[in-house]
Design an enzyme around this catalytic site. Structure first.
Site, short mmCIF file in Angstrom:
data_model
loop_
_atom_site.label_atom_id
_atom_site.label_comp_id
_atom_site.label_asym_id
_atom_site.label_seq_id
_atom_site.Cartn_x
_atom_site.Cartn_y
_atom_site.Cartn_z
N HIS A 71 -12.76 -50.82 -69.83
CA HIS A 71 -13.30 -50.54 -70.89
C HIS A 71 -13.34 -48.90 -71.31
CE1 HIS A 71 -16.01 -49.93 -74.68
NE2 HIS A 71 -15.55 -51.03 -74.97
N GLU A 122 -7.96 -51.05 -77.61
CA GLU A 122 -8.95 -50.31 -78.57
C GLU A 122 -8.50 -49.03 -78.59
OE1 GLU A 122 -13.04 -52.28 -78.40
OE2 GLU A 122 -12.65 -51.82 -76.42
#
Lengths: 228, 228, 228, 228
Positions: free
Chosen positions: B95, B143
């Site tokens: 992430h 992302e």
């Protein structure tokens, strides 16, 4: 303070023998030995096991680590509030296997204090113990990295390092107490640790990887009872 | 595969609104919406909350992170086996807020595959998505870091980046699927994501910090139902 | 491209034998051997030695590392522009001893390309080599971490790993070339590396810690000449 | 000690304005101002520029960082011996932009002492300054991270933080001296720093990004001369 001394703190690390159901089983054993002997025992399961362990024991449960963050956007990090709500009453900080930056250590100690949690800062030598003590944690635990996992007990093989650490911490911050760890496998190692002025031991493989953890915990506890 | 698509995956980050009891409450809401609408919803609570969340929901639960370690001496690290035993069926990897070294990503993808867990690798752009796809994870989630937490939906503001990522992943590894995330707050953002070729969204503040998370989850789910 | 192939690239690491004045001496030796034999040799001194080495040699000089940063407020970090201005024509990226996050690798490769510098991405296995190759660096160098510094030559002990890496890189990015490293100490190890399809070796202790580095460099160069 | 006080230490960070040839030019300016005014000025160029800067100036040159390593297999890391041989007489340690683990700080301070180099530990607040001082570095430099690069001078906007730091360091380690930094752009900021008990300033953009660095250095030096 949410813990009493002397204390045996058992770090489960990421050992298979202390993961998931086996973490719960070992924690129950520690809970029973503590109740039987009256000696304080704390356990330090993995993050994902804190809640389940807290559900079944009444002894103090610690987190292995928290990150120097506030609630927010920190995916994958460990929030103090989260381990507290899971039931942990304190946390290790700066373990040799999860060392932290100096400013992070100061930040986490402050945050544990505000949260009324117990801070256990791990250190690699006496000088670093003094520096850590000046940041006003509750407990300083000396673990010379070269002895971790060796079975060579710090309290018997490096008594001078422990004595020096205890004296330095007392000088810098008289309200902090000290533990020592690394290579602790027998009651006599625990007795030696107390004799050097610490209030107990931080132990991992000596308990977790023992054939009979209950027996070793009893051995440790009896050494403490005998010394009190 | 332990998840079905399209899917909405909700990352709880370290938000107060999704810590401890509030993680459980939000997870129950997600579970209910998923059952009502038939749309797959996955949740990604903090490590210390995984076990408690898994106790009360039947939707897929993911870990936010695991470390590239085997069982052993890794105090404070996150062991795959531990989050699996706590009930997680998969994990985010890399992430934007917990980025990993390249060899670690490869190692963790391999370990999730062996453990029959679902790997969701997060990436910052199309080129990195292609590199990640070549390591054979189950899911790649793009992302763009500059959009995270902004409310500017990647699927509407950067459709070309998503299209490029989808095409590159398909070329490199046709068996992987894609998600996109960052700035997703409305059903129309989810619909746009599907139209670009993804199988859903990875969303955080859009749900967790919504006044009424159930309402937004319903909105997202309906957008998915309408698109199917 | 600022280098020709086959090539021997010598990584000085932080060895005493290749620090400061001794880095300059070793670099002059490499420069002489390259001129005598016509075989390309590159050197990779420590950051603080790049400028001094570049002053005295005409062979290619590489940096051991650069950080994924732009000019600005990054005290203690390594700026691409700074090593370029010091004279480096390229840089190692993601060496096993200085591993980088995936997005950082992509960023640095892009920045070396814009700066017309040569990028050498180090990788730990074939799968990771494929992922790295997809990011379009100039050179991929496989170094199985378990062989580094052992004297067990990757090109002779793990020929299949090298062959697999070469094939995968060729498939993913036909314009990239490959090196291998770890345990290379003899001319025959270099010959074996070429036979497996690489364009040379990345070597460290095999040269730097040799009793007579010139002799070993001659041995390596002759193996390359014989193979051409 | 290889430096005299009061001192102005100029951190070049990774600014374009102080990279390569421009680092040399700025260092010559600092050298000239120091000779003209008799005020001590130190400079902190990037690693790749240390050797070239040391070739042309006689004022003290510091490294921005060193790693806690011994000579050996640490590709891409910064070896103390290497920056020393390049001509640095000391090093920053734990700059806010390159923070270090506690045990690493202790290790590097010890190593600088053995190498007879000057250690400048940077700290984020008074408590951390006290902890750092207990490790016996030569100089502690307080830089509140929230003021770095703002032009709001720590010595004028946070005098109490500086006073507290000075007192704490004096208490913990009377032989250490203190600097402060962040937001220093004028002679009066330097004068204020001295009045609070420090022996000077650590400054970056205030000099490096000034239209006329010589003029600002003269302004700083005159403030110091006036205060002596």
């Amino acid at each position: 303070m949410k813990v009493k001394f002397p204390i045996i703190i058992v770090n489960y690390k990421t050992y298979s023998e202390a993961t998931g159901k086996r973490a719960i089983k070992l924690s129950k054993t520690a809970d029973e030995v503590s109740k039987e002997t009256g000696v304080a025992i704390g356990v330090v399961p993995q993050l994902a096991d804190i809640a389940s362990v807290c559900d079944v024991v009444s002894i103090p449960v610690f987190s292995q680590h928290v990150d120097p963050i506030l609630p927010g956007s920190s995916t994958g990090h460990v929030l103090l509030e989260s381990v507290k709500e899971a039931g942990a009453i304190g946390t290790l900080i700066n373990h040799a296997e999860k060392q932290l930056k100096l400013c992070a250590i100061e930040n986490i100690i402050s945050r544990t204090r505000e949260a009324e949690m117990v801070s256990v800062v791990c250190t690699c030598n006496a000088a670093v113990s003094g520096a850590a003590a000046s940041l006003k944690p509750d407990i300083i635990s000396l673990e010379p990295p070269e002895l971790i996992g060796t079975g060579i007990p710090v309290s018997q093989s490096k008594p001078d390092a422990v004595t020096e650490m205890v004296a330095l911490v007392k000088h810098v911050n008289p309200s902090a107490v000290t533990l020592c760890g690394a290579g602790i496998t027998k009651g006599e190692d625990v007795a030696a640790a107390l004799k050097l002025g610490t209030v107990g031991v931080l132990v991992a493989s000596g308990i977790v990887k023992a054939k009979d953890p209950r027996k070793v915990l009893m051995d440790f506890s009896e050494a403490i009872s005998a010394a009190m």
